[in-house]
Enzyme design. Structure first.
Site, mmCIF file in Angstrom:
data_model
loop_
_atom_site.group_PDB
_atom_site.id
_atom_site.type_symbol
_atom_site.label_atom_id
_atom_site.label_comp_id
_atom_site.label_asym_id
_atom_site.label_seq_id
_atom_site.Cartn_x
_atom_site.Cartn_y
_atom_site.Cartn_z
ATOM 1 N N ASP A 165 -3.954 9.015 6.549
ATOM 2 C CA ASP A 165 -3.581 9.171 5.153
ATOM 3 C C ASP A 165 -4.226 8.024 4.364
ATOM 4 O OD1 ASP A 165 -2.348 10.047 2.796
ATOM 5 O OD2 ASP A 165 -0.457 10.474 3.789
ATOM 6 N N GLU A 188 5.504 11.887 -4.292
ATOM 7 C CA GLU A 188 5.730 10.922 -3.222
ATOM 8 C C GLU A 188 6.917 10.001 -3.509
ATOM 9 O OE1 GLU A 188 2.199 9.479 -1.200
ATOM 10 O OE2 GLU A 188 0.969 10.921 -2.272
#
Length: 630
Positions: free
Chosen positions: A311, A516
């Site tokens: 990521d 997020e």
């Protein structure tokens, strides 16, 4: 005679040299020959590559630091657009194509000419791009339990991504959201692994159907109208303690494998090209440093043959504080089995560090070779060597009417009717199109940005008229009889509502956009003036509340005041999908794919739990029949 012999000798020498040159040329281009099996092409290219070229392939940087020169100098394998990282505000698809091609020309001008793969977060349509079709977020799509629909959305998304010259999407998210306090819950199809597994059908939509008889785990991307997909975030990202993003998933192996792993089995079988490791941890071990789950299980047991990607700055976060020991982070990430490293900005530190560690035998050459073979396998499979550059021929697909019609259909199927009338004998929905005067209220009624949520145009999403689409207010005006007066008041007073003599009201409220960690919430309340608008309107006139949210939120205090309640999730750009069902052109069919709690004190609470006492249970959803000519 001597002169003739010399000429004959010279001619013979030239012929031999030409023959030798053509032979070496044929050998040199073996990896560029599409007729050769992919295994032979990989082997041929690998033997030509230096360590520096191999490490370049393993490096992915953001477009803001990329250039033709940087790509050529470091022989980069990949570039990405992070959330909102665009060539220009309101950039046309042609502008995107030109940018991607310019980067690609840098890669093609290197010694071996290995093409770039360009990645982007196309997570509900091509959501970074102006005028793209924005589909409902996954939280809504799970409600449909319709894999064929999701596959069509994948195919449409692939066309729109290709319209901008891009060949790779960081999608789908196949997290199983077990706690709505998690800020990424809207990226999850369901709390139920069976539904999430069903929805992996988006992968053949994005990539194409894997050919019959294909070896399990081998990546597949079927041509220039398809893109490489990325199953994420491996593993357990939706099960963290308290729903904290990037947190710790505390669960035994049986629970991890039965809840969070099933969709990955299907993703691998369907030929997913890449898998992204999660920021989260499993019982205290960071997934970016979990060799057992990445190498031993995913690569060796499931035989996944595509590449594993980190990521965004994922290896930096192996240490606490972040980036505290970068040398250790590189070693840990490599030994875990990560193949491509998303190091958006500090790429020279990564390249220098990895080069040093391999040359000094802290990291084995076989681990580097495994990573590069996997990356090349995906690039060869995609046809990148044969078709590295995009043209403008696919720009017509961006935001096409066909895709907008598909998104509108998806919206209709994602709606869940939670309440219909103060009593079942007097349903409010479907609403009559012919009315004297109706009220539309709420901060979300005429706000396309709120309707789309996070990961739209910018990473965190935006408010307002952010792209092409239809707000719910506009859709209401299009749906009702021309003689019906539609009054819009974002947050009307109680007196205004009582004195205006409305036939009924449509109140559209909910969460503001987030993505997020910014979406993590311990209270899950909708912000003001949402609650005030519900109170002022629904206390004075018959009302339907259309809730725009990325997850179940606190609704119990308002339910008794409300006549009808519709969970519309984050529907995207096609607001007419909402009014299609509100006004009875289509019936409500959606069934909850996430449990709707009464109070946050109950969380986490999932279907099958011992003390299961929800406001609306998993699978709940009232249905209505289409009612024409209302």
């Amino acid at each position: 005679m001597g002169v003739m012999n010399t000429r004959k000798y010279s001619l013979l020498l030239i012929m031999v040299m030409c023959c030798w040159a053509s032979m070496t040329e044929a050998e040199y281009f073996k990896y560029k020959d599409p007729k050769q099996p992919i295994g032979i092409r990989i082997k041929d290219l690998m033997k030509r590559m230096t360590l520096e070229e191999k490490i370049g392939q393993m490096t992915q940087i953001d477009r803001t630091v990329a250039s033709n020169e940087v790509i050529k100098k470091y022989m980069m394998g990949s570039v990405l657009s992070g959330g909102g990282s665009v060539p220009a505000k309101h950039a046309s698809p042609e502008t995107w194509v030109d940018m991607v091609n310019d980067f690609q020309k840098g890669a093609l001008s290197t010694r071996l000419g290995i093409p770039l793969i360009y990645g982007i977060d196309a997570v509900h349509g091509h959501n970074n791009v102006y005028k793209a079709t924005i589909f409902p977020h996954n939280v809504g799509l799970g409600v449909t339990r319709d894999p064929a629909l999701v596959k069509k959305i994948g195919a449409a998304t692939a066309l729109e991504v290709r319209a901008t010259g891009i060949q790779y999407a960081f999608a789908p998210c196949i997290a199983v959201c077990r706690d709505p306090r998690w800020g990424r819950c809207f990226e999850s199809y369901s709390e139920d692994p069976k539904i999430v597994k069903l929805m992996t059908e988006i992968i053949p939509g994005l990539q194409g159907d894997i050919p019959a008889g294909s070896r399990k785990g081998v990546p597949f991307v079927g041509g220039q109208d398809k893109i490489a997909a990325c199953a994420k975030h491996y593993l357990g990202d939706g099960g963290t303690h308290l729903g904290i993003n990037e947190g710790n998933t505390i669960i035994d192996a049986k629970g991890l494998f039965s809840i969070h792993m099933p969709a990955y089995y299907d993703a691998v079988i369907k030929g997913v090209a890449t898998i992204m490791t999660s920021y989260s941890s499993w019982n205290g071990v960071k997934m970016h440093a979990n060799r057992y789950l990445v190498t031993d299980f995913l690569k060796n047991k499931l035989n996944f043959r595509g590449f594993v990607i980190s990521d965004w700055q994922g290896i930096d976060r192996i240490t606490t504080p972040e980036h505290a020991n970068y040398t250790y982070s590189i070693i840990a990430g490599m030994n875990t089995g990560i193949d491509m490293f998303m190091v958006p900005y500090n790429y020279t530190e990564f390249i220098d560090g990895l080069t040093y560690l391999v040359k000094n035998k802290f990291i084995s050459m076989s681990r580097v070779d495994d990573a590069v073979k996997r990356i090349l396998r995906v690039k060869f499979t995609m046809g990148l060597f044969e078709n590295p550059l995009a043209d403008y021929s696919m720009t017509k697909y961006l935001g096409s009417q066909e895709h907008r019609d598909l998104a509108r259909e998806a919206v209709r199927k994602t709606l869940v009717l939670l309440k219909n009338g103060k009593s079942s004998k007097k349903p409010l929905l479907p609403l009559p199109k012919k009315a004297s005067k109706i009220l539309v209220a709420g901060a979300h009624a005429d706000n396309l940005g709120y309707q789309c949520g996070g990961w739209t145009i910018e990473w965190q999403g935006l408010s307002g008229d952010i792209t092409d689409g239809t707000t719910i207010l506009s859709a209401v005006k299009k749906a009702v009889d021309p003689k019906t007066q539609v009054v819009y008041n974002e947050n009307p007073s109680e007196n205004f509502v009582k004195s205006a003599k409305f036939d009924y009201a449509i109140v559209v409220v909910g969460e503001h956009p987030y993505a997020e960690t910014f979406g993590d919430s311990l209270n899950l309340t909708i912000p003001e003036p949402g609650p005030s608008t519900i109170k002022n309107v629904c206390g004075s006139v018959k009302c339907v509340v259309v809730l725009i949210s990325g997850r179940p939120v606190v609704m119990q205090p308002y339910v008794n005041t409300i006549d009808a309640l519709v969970a519309a999730w984050l529907p995207g750009t096609e607001g007419q999908g909402v009014t299609d069902v509100l006004f009875g052109d289509y019936g409500f069919t959606g069934k909850l794919a996430h449990t709707w709690f009464k109070s946050v004190d109950q969380l986490p609470m999932n279907v099958g739990d011992q003390h299961y006492d929800p406001l609306y249970p998993f699978g709940f959803g009232l249905t209505t029949k289409p009612a024409k000519n209302l």
